[in-house]
Design an enzyme around this catalytic site. Structure first.
Site, mmCIF file in Angstrom:
data_model
loop_
_atom_site.group_PDB
_atom_site.id
_atom_site.type_symbol
_atom_site.label_atom_id
_atom_site.label_comp_id
_atom_site.label_asym_id
_atom_site.label_seq_id
_atom_site.Cartn_x
_atom_site.Cartn_y
_atom_site.Cartn_z
ATOM 1 N N SER A 1 74.953 34.634 121.389
ATOM 2 C CA SER A 1 75.066 33.459 120.539
ATOM 3 C C SER A 1 74.245 32.319 121.119
ATOM 4 O O SER A 1 74.084 32.214 122.337
ATOM 5 C CB SER A 1 76.540 33.043 120.408
ATOM 6 O OG SER A 1 76.683 32.028 119.430
ATOM 7 N N ASP A 2 73.736 31.493 120.239
ATOM 8 C CA ASP A 2 72.988 30.313 120.679
ATOM 9 C C ASP A 2 73.116 29.246 119.599
ATOM 10 O O ASP A 2 73.327 29.564 118.425
ATOM 11 C CB ASP A 2 71.513 30.643 120.924
ATOM 12 C CG ASP A 2 70.812 29.523 121.673
ATOM 13 O OD1 ASP A 2 71.001 29.433 122.903
ATOM 14 O OD2 ASP A 2 70.113 28.711 121.041
ATOM 15 N N GLN A 3 72.991 28.002 120.011
ATOM 16 C CA GLN A 3 73.137 26.901 119.065
ATOM 17 C C GLN A 3 72.023 25.887 119.265
ATOM 18 O O GLN A 3 71.679 25.539 120.397
ATOM 19 C CB GLN A 3 74.488 26.213 119.268
ATOM 20 C CG GLN A 3 74.788 25.130 118.252
ATOM 21 C CD GLN A 3 76.151 24.506 118.512
ATOM 22 O OE1 GLN A 3 76.311 23.741 119.449
ATOM 23 N NE2 GLN A 3 77.126 24.847 117.685
#
Length: 196
Positions: free
Chosen positions: A72-74
């Protein structure tokens, strides 16, 4: 009854993502991925987040060859400009002064990689946050109390940062914290993991 045939690995050292994943009550391990988090030239924020989520999962797959790996990355964006993690108090003050009264979009990318079959599921979940018109003193008070220097946008919505927000809009509030659990539940079920 849960049917889990493969180890689940969260490819993140984030305590916030770990806390979120615990809500699904599936056993998991964590691993710190190796990834250069720089954006590529001419890459849109959502594409950056998606590429990094996959890069993190594939990095962890080098160690776990028969697992379901969550990456996951934001990326947070204001008027087309990316907002990184402030890291210092001074940077956080500047960031909150910049975004007060404005809407920030958080693009949270999620991928689930089956490292045995190389099957990859990916999705980007946007979340929109309108910040209140904050005074300099309110910004200072908040930062002194919560010190969110490792959070894009300089605010932790799961904590006191909720007081900085005028409104939020999106499909999954967990995406704002860093791990879209609604999408993840569906991805896990596609791999035979029954969450409920």
């Amino acid at each position: 009854m849960q049917k889990i045939t493969q180890k689940i690995v969260l490819g993140s050292s984030s305590i916030y993502r770990q806390e979120l994943l615990r809500r699904l009550q599936v056993p998991f391990e964590t691993a710190s991925p190796q990834a250069d988090e720089s954006a590529l030239s001419n890459e849109t924020p959502d594409k950056t987040a998606q590429r990094l989520a996959e890069t993190k999962a594939r990095s962890v797959a080098k160690t776990y060859s028969q697992a379901l790996i969550i990456g996951s990355d934001q990326v947070a964006v204001l008027d087309g400009v990316r907002l990184g993690k402030p890291l210092t108090h001074a940077n956080a003050v500047k960031q909150l002064q910049l975004i007060r009264g404005k809407e920030v979009t958080f693009f949270t990318a999620l991928c689930l990689l089956n490292s045995y079959t190389d099957q990859l599921q990916a999705q980007v979940v946007p979340y929109h946050v309108k910040f209140r018109q904050l005074s300099d003193q309110q910004i200072e008070n908040y930062l002194t109390k919560e010190q969110p220097y490792h959070c894009a946008g300089s605010a932790k919505s799961e904590g006191l940062g909720i007081a900085l927000i005028e409104r939020m809009n999106g499909d999954d509030p967990n995406a704002l914290i860093g791990l879209p659990l609604i999408a993840l539940t569906g991805m896990l079920e596609n791999e035979g993991v029954e969450v409920v």
